[in-house]
Scaffold this motif. Structure first.
Motif, short mmCIF file in Angstrom:
data_model
loop_
_atom_site.label_atom_id
_atom_site.label_comp_id
_atom_site.label_asym_id
_atom_site.label_seq_id
_atom_site.Cartn_x
_atom_site.Cartn_y
_atom_site.Cartn_z
N SER A 1 0.87 -1.18 0.00
CA SER A 1 0.00 0.00 0.00
C SER A 1 0.90 1.23 0.00
O SER A 1 2.11 1.13 0.23
CB SER A 1 -0.88 0.00 1.24
N ARG A 2 0.32 2.39 -0.25
CA ARG A 2 1.12 3.61 -0.26
C ARG A 2 1.81 3.82 1.08
O ARG A 2 2.98 4.20 1.13
CB ARG A 2 0.23 4.82 -0.57
N GLU A 3 1.07 3.57 2.14
CA GLU A 3 1.63 3.78 3.48
C GLU A 3 2.79 2.81 3.74
O GLU A 3 3.83 3.19 4.30
CB GLU A 3 0.54 3.60 4.54
N GLU A 4 2.60 1.56 3.31
CA GLU A 4 3.64 0.56 3.51
C GLU A 4 4.90 0.90 2.73
O GLU A 4 6.02 0.82 3.26
CB GLU A 4 3.14 -0.83 3.08
N PHE A 5 4.70 1.30 1.44
CA PHE A 5 5.90 1.58 0.65
C PHE A 5 6.59 2.85 1.15
O PHE A 5 7.83 2.97 1.07
CB PHE A 5 5.57 1.73 -0.83
N LYS A 6 5.81 3.80 1.68
CA LYS A 6 6.42 5.03 2.20
C LYS A 6 7.39 4.69 3.34
O LYS A 6 8.48 5.28 3.45
CB LYS A 6 5.34 5.99 2.71
N LYS A 7 7.04 3.72 4.14
CA LYS A 7 7.94 3.30 5.23
C LYS A 7 9.24 2.74 4.65
O LYS A 7 10.33 3.04 5.14
CB LYS A 7 7.26 2.26 6.11
N HIS A 8 9.12 1.91 3.60
CA HIS A 8 10.33 1.36 2.97
C HIS A 8 11.15 2.48 2.32
O HIS A 8 12.38 2.50 2.45
CB HIS A 8 9.92 0.33 1.89
N ARG A 9 10.45 3.36 1.64
CA ARG A 9 11.16 4.44 0.95
C ARG A 9 11.89 5.34 1.94
O ARG A 9 13.06 5.68 1.76
CB ARG A 9 10.15 5.28 0.13
N ASP A 10 11.20 5.71 3.01
CA ASP A 10 11.81 6.62 3.98
C ASP A 10 12.97 5.97 4.75
O ASP A 10 13.94 6.65 5.11
CB ASP A 10 10.75 7.12 4.98
N SER A 11 12.86 4.67 4.95
CA SER A 11 13.93 3.98 5.69
C SER A 11 15.03 3.46 4.77
O SER A 11 16.09 3.02 5.23
CB SER A 11 13.34 2.81 6.49
N GLY A 12 14.75 3.49 3.44
CA GLY A 12 15.74 3.01 2.48
C GLY A 12 15.84 1.50 2.42
O GLY A 12 16.88 0.96 2.02
N ASP B 1 18.05 11.01 -2.11
CA ASP B 1 16.76 11.67 -2.30
C ASP B 1 15.67 10.59 -2.33
O ASP B 1 15.58 9.83 -3.29
CB ASP B 1 16.76 12.45 -3.62
N PRO B 2 14.81 10.53 -1.31
CA PRO B 2 13.78 9.49 -1.27
C PRO B 2 12.84 9.51 -2.48
O PRO B 2 12.28 8.48 -2.85
CB PRO B 2 12.99 9.82 0.02
#
Length: 556
Positions: free
Chosen positions: A193-204, A246-247
């Protein structure tokens, strides 16, 4: 040096602007061009007075010849404003593109891209491609009419695209390229989900689907095309670097599902490419050599370069420019304008208060003025904040020489001039290029309420190019004829416009802050569709006449 020739030049130039040469203005120009004449000021004064008198006595045909002669000389002295050279550009090999989302008509912001890309293509004998980036049928839903509006406005601005493309009709091309990237394991199906991928993106950190084998991702892709997934259930991402500083660059979305009918293609497709993916592929296929985009889109270039690297393509040269903010319009976006139109705040996309090219065209702006305005701003990365007054100044240079002059009086007051014994017509200058218009010199005339309120009992004012009038009793509406001599009245605000009662037509001017109602002289009906100057009021475009004259405010 022939002093009389220098004087004549400035007499003609000044008369072409204001109808009659002004002595002080001519003296100032002559002394500025030939400073050594200051020691012979008395002699120059006599020459200027003589030349003005001689010029005034010339027949209209000769004056027109001189206007034309010195107009050309004046043009030659003007410095041509041009765009800076493009980096690594070669004659005949430059390909530029302008790629709007047609969710509304072109605005002033669009005009900048149309003009600058069009100019560079022309400078280098290159090609210009108009590409509609219309692969978002919902958030920025295209308007069917807007496609044609862009073509019309391109032509109006003086440019003709060598090719016009519609991304929404080229979807299968993008499908072919994403399949290749999937096979290369450079793209994958992501069920986060968007929220799930945002966590991956922000944490790298990588999402759990990133390592799917190519055949599994291809299977998901085929099911997407078959309509087996809901919106938001799965997307196709481009592999980048999940550790990128850059995330926004990390594994970005290339395709998503949107079950929304498209204005051009209907329900033929529902798996749509994102702008970054579609644009990357098209720029390569179209052979784009140079891209000019806003500096806020630098991330788009960084994302797209991953695709170019995977396919071994060379990315076009890019130039990033700063934003142009026009004070009078603030942050009006196409979507906010559309909403305001639907709410009835504007009458349509050509409402004079809007920054659309349709509105500016309706107001009577010259496309050449808009072109010069944007070229003068250049293509630097600095943000630019300007006023519409800058555009007004460019437009005034063009239309001032050709616009016919007429009288318009707002909120009119009908006065009767006692003791006026005149039965005939008055010749009033028609335009700076010459010519006259006829007005009846009658005793009952309209003047504007603002002029009426300014003059007190005993004061004298002049009806421009006609006669002087004395206020006997403003309260009792008693006015009397004074004389015909221009020298007997103060210049400036004491010389006012007027409209004979028998030649007056109702007139409405659609303005920016408000509309103006009053009386205009019947002669203005001859210029429907043209820009005129309502003297001491503004430049306006006469839009129509159906018993009532309708005009649109251009600018002061």
């Amino acid at each position: 040096m022939n002093i009389r020739e220098v004087v004549l030049k400035y007499v003609v130039i000044n008369a072409s602007k204001y109808g009659r040469a002004d002595f002080k203005a001519v003296m100032g120009k002559v002394m500025s061009e030939v400073p050594e004449l200051r020691s012979k000021a008395k002699e120059v004064v006599d020459i200027v007075q003589e030349v003005i008198k001689e010029f005034d006595s010339l027949p209209e045909e000769k004056k027109l010849e001189l206007f034309e002669q010195y107009k050309e000389e004046k043009k030659e002295r003007k410095k041509e404003i041009a765009l800076p050279p493009l980096q690594s550009a070669e004659k005949g090999r430059v390909v530029m593109r302008f790629a709007p989302n047609p969710n509304g008509p072109p605005t002033l912001g669009s005009a900048r891209g149309m003009i600058v890309n069009g100019e560079y293509a022309r400078m280098y004998d290159g090609r210009l491609i108009l590409r509609f980036d219309d692969t978002d049928p919902r958030t920025k839903r295209p308007m069917v009419e807007a496609y044609e509006w862009y073509l019309e406005d391109f032509e109006w601005l003086g440019y003709e695209p060598d090719e016009t493309l519609y991304a929404s009709k080229r979807i299968p091309i993008y499908y072919d390229y994403i399949k290749k990237l999937i096979e290369m394991e450079k793209a994958y199906a992501c069920f986060c989900s968007r929220e799930e991928f945002k966590k991956h993106r922000d944490s790298g950190t990588e999402c759990p689907h990133r390592g799917l084998p190519a055949e599994d991702t291809m299977d998901v892709w085929e099911k997407m095309l078959a309509g087996e997934y809901r919106e938001g259930e799965v997307v196709i991402r481009i592999k980048t670097d999940m550790q990128h500083k850059d995330p926004a660059i990390r594994d970005w979305v290339a395709f998503r599902i949107i079950y929304e009918e498209h204005p051009l293609t209907g329900d033929e497709y529902f798996v749509y490419p994102t702008l970054d993916f579609e644009s990357a592929i098209e720029d390569h296929l179209n052979g784009i050599t140079h891209i000019i985009r806003g500096k806020d889109l630098i991330d788009s270039e960084r994302r797209q370069k991953y695709i170019y690297r995977y396919f071994g393509w060379e990315y076009p040269m890019t130039k990033h420019w700063g934003r142009v903010k026009i004070h009078e319009f603030g942050k009006l976006s196409t979507s906010s304008i559309k909403k305001a139109i639907e709410e009835g705040k504007f009458t349509g996309w050509d409402d004079p208060k809007l920054p659309t090219l349709r509105a500016l065209k309706r107001r009577g702006f010259s496309p050449e003025a808009i072109k010069k305005f944007f070229i003068s701003l250049g293509v630097s990365e600095n943000d630019v904040s300007v006023s519409m007054k800058n555009l007004y100044a460019e437009n005034r240079k063009i239309i001032d020489e050709t616009a016919n002059r007429y009288f318009f009086v707002e909120n009119p007051v009908l006065i009767e001039i006692k003791g006026l014994e005149f039965d005939g017509e008055v010749d009033v200058p028609l335009s700076p290029k010459g010519g006259v218009r006829k007005l009846k010199g009658e005793s009952r005339v309209y003047i504007s309420s603002s002029d009426f309120n300014r003059f007190g009992d005993g004061e004298i004012f002049r009806l421009k190019d006609f006669c002087n009038v004395r206020v006997v009793s403003k309260e009792e509406l008693i006015f009397e004829f004074a004389d015909f001599e221009l020298k007997n009245v103060k210049k400036g605000k004491n010389i006012i416009q007027w409209v004979p009662e028998s030649q007056a037509v109702d007139c409405e001017v659609l303005g920016l802050e408000r509309n103006y109602t009053g009386k205009a002289e019947i002669n203005a009906v001859n210029d429907v569709g043209k820009v005129v100057q309502f003297e001491r009021f503004a430049f306006c475009r006469i839009e129509s006449f159906d018993g009532k004259l309708l005009a649109v405010f251009t600018h002061p």
